[in-house]
Design a protein around this motif. Structure first.
Motif, PDB file in Angstrom:
ATOM      1  N   LYS A  93       0.797  -1.053  -0.111  1.00 53.88           N
ATOM      2  CA  LYS A  93       0.168   0.064  -0.099  1.00 53.88           C
ATOM      3  C   LYS A  93       0.958   1.439  -0.017  1.00 53.88           C
ATOM      4  N   ALA A  94       1.874   1.253   0.948  1.00 54.38           N
ATOM      5  CA  ALA A  94       2.854   2.248   0.829  1.00 54.38           C
ATOM      6  C   ALA A  94       3.389   2.562  -0.276  1.00 54.38           C
ATOM      7  N   MET A  95       4.062   1.764  -1.246  1.00 55.31           N
ATOM      8  CA  MET A  95       4.564   1.582  -2.335  1.00 55.31           C
ATOM      9  C   MET A  95       3.632   2.300  -3.200  1.00 55.31           C
ATOM     10  N   ASP A 150       1.898   6.827  -6.969  1.00 54.39           N
ATOM     11  CA  ASP A 150       0.454   6.922  -7.566  1.00 54.39           C
ATOM     12  C   ASP A 150       0.095   5.720  -8.321  1.00 54.39           C
ATOM     13  N   GLY A 151       0.673   4.382  -8.125  1.00 55.56           N
ATOM     14  CA  GLY A 151       0.320   3.347  -8.893  1.00 55.56           C
ATOM     15  C   GLY A 151       1.123   3.075 -10.275  1.00 55.56           C
ATOM     16  N   LYS A 152       1.928   4.184 -10.509  1.00 59.62           N
ATOM     17  CA  LYS A 152       2.772   4.064 -11.709  1.00 59.62           C
ATOM     18  C   LYS A 152       3.773   2.747 -11.822  1.00 59.62           C
ATOM     19  N   GLY A 153       3.644   1.959 -12.638  1.00 63.17           N
ATOM     20  CA  GLY A 153       4.847   0.787 -12.711  1.00 63.17           C
ATOM     21  C   GLY A 153       4.227  -0.269 -11.940  1.00 63.17           C
ATOM     22  N   THR A 154       2.985  -0.292 -11.568  1.00 65.50           N
ATOM     23  CA  THR A 154       2.388  -1.520 -10.880  1.00 65.50           C
ATOM     24  C   THR A 154       1.615  -2.402 -11.677  1.00 65.50           C
TER      25      THR A 154
END
Length: 66
Positions: A34-36, A41-45
């Motif tokens: 959650k912290a990552m 902002d969710g970029k790269g996930t």
């Protein structure tokens, strides 16, 4: 609770140190994930998801047309 002075065990016999070692090797915790996501902002996930974003967008647009 100690079991005969050897290691760190619960009253049921679970080796606490072994559990901690396995947890450390298991990857990120839920809160770490959650912290990552919050930091990026969710970029790269996207590589971690099997969600089809186009399908989700289409479902939302069909449910709430303009």
């Amino acid at each position: 609770m100690n079991n005969n002075g050897e290691g760190n065990f619960t009253s049921s016999g679970t080796d606490i140190d072994e559990v901690k070692r396995k947890n450390a090797e298991s990857g990120m915790s839920y809160n770490e994930v959650k912290a990552m996501i919050a930091k990026t902002d969710g970029k790269g996930t996207a590589m971690y998801s099997d969600t089809n974003s186009k399908e989700v967008k289409n479902n939302i647009q069909n449910k709430y047309p303009n």
